[in-house]
Write a protein that holds these residues in place. Structure first.
Motif, PDB file in Angstrom:
ATOM      1  N   UNK A 103       0.645  -1.296   0.046  1.00 53.15           N
ATOM      2  CA  UNK A 103      -0.079   0.280   0.047  1.00 53.15           C
ATOM      3  C   UNK A 103       0.301   1.443  -0.029  1.00 53.15           C
ATOM      4  N   UNK A 104       1.629   0.983   0.554  1.00 47.44           N
ATOM      5  CA  UNK A 104       2.680   2.489   0.581  1.00 47.44           C
ATOM      6  C   UNK A 104       4.061   2.202  -0.140  1.00 47.44           C
ATOM      7  N   UNK A 105       4.353   3.535  -0.954  1.00 48.29           N
ATOM      8  CA  UNK A 105       5.409   3.416  -1.894  1.00 48.29           C
ATOM      9  C   UNK A 105       7.117   3.548  -1.001  1.00 48.29           C
ATOM     10  N   UNK A 106       8.108   3.100  -0.824  1.00 48.66           N
ATOM     11  CA  UNK A 106       8.906   3.259   0.091  1.00 48.66           C
ATOM     12  C   UNK A 106      10.639   3.343  -0.948  1.00 48.66           C
ATOM     13  N   UNK A 107      11.463   4.284  -0.909  1.00 43.69           N
ATOM     14  CA  UNK A 107      12.805   4.466  -1.678  1.00 43.69           C
ATOM     15  C   UNK A 107      13.738   2.483  -1.224  1.00 43.69           C
ATOM     16  N   UNK A 108      13.596   2.381  -2.285  1.00 37.84           N
ATOM     17  CA  UNK A 108      14.896   0.688  -2.100  1.00 37.84           C
ATOM     18  C   UNK A 108      16.781   0.958  -2.521  1.00 37.84           C
ATOM     19  N   UNK A 109      16.397   2.315  -3.039  1.00 37.45           N
ATOM     20  CA  UNK A 109      18.268   2.731  -4.048  1.00 37.45           C
ATOM     21  C   UNK A 109      18.462   2.249  -4.999  1.00 37.45           C
ATOM     22  N   UNK A 110      19.622   1.493  -5.690  1.00 37.94           N
ATOM     23  CA  UNK A 110      19.703   0.676  -6.207  1.00 37.94           C
ATOM     24  C   UNK A 110      19.161  -1.459  -5.783  1.00 37.94           C
ATOM     25  N   UNK A 111      18.823  -1.191  -5.074  1.00 38.59           N
ATOM     26  CA  UNK A 111      18.574  -2.752  -5.279  1.00 38.59           C
ATOM     27  C   UNK A 111      18.160  -3.006  -6.893  1.00 38.59           C
ATOM     28  N   UNK A 112      16.810  -2.099  -7.053  1.00 35.91           N
ATOM     29  CA  UNK A 112      16.200  -3.358  -8.153  1.00 35.91           C
ATOM     30  C   UNK A 112      17.039  -3.175  -8.943  1.00 35.91           C
ATOM     31  N   UNK A 113      18.111  -1.808  -9.310  1.00 35.16           N
ATOM     32  CA  UNK A 113      19.106  -2.477 -10.746  1.00 35.16           C
ATOM     33  C   UNK A 113      19.945  -3.544 -10.151  1.00 35.16           C
ATOM     34  N   UNK A 114      19.939  -3.618  -8.352  1.00 36.07           N
ATOM     35  CA  UNK A 114      21.210  -4.956  -8.588  1.00 36.07           C
ATOM     36  C   UNK A 114      20.136  -6.239  -8.743  1.00 36.07           C
ATOM     37  N   UNK A 115      19.475  -5.998  -7.945  1.00 33.55           N
ATOM     38  CA  UNK A 115      18.762  -7.730  -8.698  1.00 33.55           C
ATOM     39  C   UNK A 115      18.704  -8.082 -10.228  1.00 33.55           C
ATOM     40  N   UNK A 116      17.943  -7.179 -11.176  1.00 33.36           N
ATOM     41  CA  UNK A 116      17.727  -7.643 -12.338  1.00 33.36           C
ATOM     42  C   UNK A 116      19.048  -7.683 -13.173  1.00 33.36           C
ATOM     43  N   UNK A 117      20.425  -7.124 -12.337  1.00 31.42           N
ATOM     44  CA  UNK A 117      21.238  -6.886 -13.417  1.00 31.42           C
ATOM     45  C   UNK A 117      21.552  -8.822 -13.359  1.00 31.42           C
ATOM     46  N   UNK A 118      21.550  -9.494 -11.598  1.00 26.42           N
ATOM     47  CA  UNK A 118      21.613 -10.866 -11.101  1.00 26.42           C
ATOM     48  C   UNK A 118      20.871 -11.633 -12.208  1.00 26.42           C
TER      49      UNK A 118
END
Length: 310
Positions: A64-79
């Motif tokens: 329900x809420x949107x929170x900042x996560x830094x570069x974790x999305x990019x790290x997960x996608x690159x892996x």
């Protein structure tokens, strides 16, 4: 003098003493651009900015809420091996489309260069797919290329034997087939650009080369093809940018299959959005933007330098 006439005379004098620069600013053409700029800002710039913002959050349909996560999305996608595989497929697809679309367009332009009634009709016929819906084109070819489709029926009639080739069923060659379909749809546009480029070439140069004994091929290779550099730059750029952002034709024909062999990055993004993983999909779209910037624009720059040399 009546009060009404005095008022009219005063207004006329006021208009006569109006500052010309102020009137020019009020009538400046830029004012007419404001509605278009407003639409561009609302429907293009704002979503683009939010695309950069949400790529660094955990936005999804499960929270329900949107929170900042830094570069974790990019790290997960690159892996993620799927993302890298889809990037490779997208680049391969873009290169194939750029090659086929320009070869077909240039060949048609050379064949239909003479301004005859038959050639005019043929130009219109080859341009019709450009204005057709890409999804419609994809579904038509998907139906034609089935094992029981029209193409196999035609081949069966010509050979006298039953032909049931799965044209869209190979994990190796299907990417080539969908690239040919994409090129077929847009080759009419490339044809018109090359025709325009051929019309701008000075006929005196061609005639002089012929008088010197140059063959058609030598004339084309040494004179006409180099002078088509601006048209080549435009066609290669549009083919690369359009195919890197491709979605509709591949989605309609194969849906990314078989076995993910034609899963472009936009199809991966579409599927991820459908799963409710909005932040991950937004991150993928940002990766696609960076890929287009890093791969397509250097190619365009090289072609522009080639124009300057010529």
């Amino acid at each position: 003098m009546t009060t009404q006439s005095l008022f009219t005379q005063t207004r006329a004098q006021g208009r006569g003493t109006e500052d010309p620069s102020r009137r020019a600013r009020a009538d400046h053409p830029l004012w007419f651009l404001l509605p278009a700029l407003a639409v561009l800002a609302v429907f293009f710039f704002t979503p683009t900015i939010y695309n950069f913002v949400y790529a660094f959050t955990d936005w999804s349909s499960f929270k329900s809420a949107i929170n900042p996560v830094g570069f974790s999305n990019f790290v997960d996608l690159l892996s993620n091996g799927s993302l890298l595989a889809d990037l490779r497929i997208t680049v391969t697809y873009a290169v194939l489309v750029a090659i086929f679309q320009n070869l077909f367009g240039l060949a048609l332009a050379l064949i239909l260069e003479r301004d005859t009634h038959l050639n005019r009709f043929a130009r219109v016929a080859f341009f019709v797919p450009v204005v057709m819906s890409a999804l419609a084109v994809g579904y038509i070819f998907q139906a034609m290329l089935k094992p029981e489709g029209a193409l196999n029926a035609i081949l069966s009639g010509l050979t006298g034997q039953q032909v049931s080739i799965a044209w869209l069923g190979s994990t190796t060659w299907t990417i080539l087939v969908v690239a040919l379909i994409h090129s077929w749809k847009w080759m009419g546009l490339s044809m018109l650009i090359y025709l325009a480029g051929l019309k701008t070439i000075n006929e005196d140069l061609i005639e002089a080369a012929r008088l010197d004994g140059a063959s058609w091929w030598n004339t084309f290779r040494n004179i006409r093809f180099p002078l088509l550099a601006p048209a080549i730059t435009f066609n290669v750029a549009t083919a690369l940018l359009g195919s890197m952002n491709g979605f509709d034709i591949v989605q309609a024909t194969t849906g990314g299959g078989p076995g993910g062999s034609t899963e472009l990055l936009n199809i991966f993004i579409f599927r991820t959005f459908g799963q409710g993983l909005f932040a991950q999909a937004t991150t993928m779209s940002l990766v696609l933007f960076l890929m287009v910037t890093l791969l397509a624009f250097p190619v365009i720059r090289i072609l522009r330098k080639r124009e300057e040399v010529l």
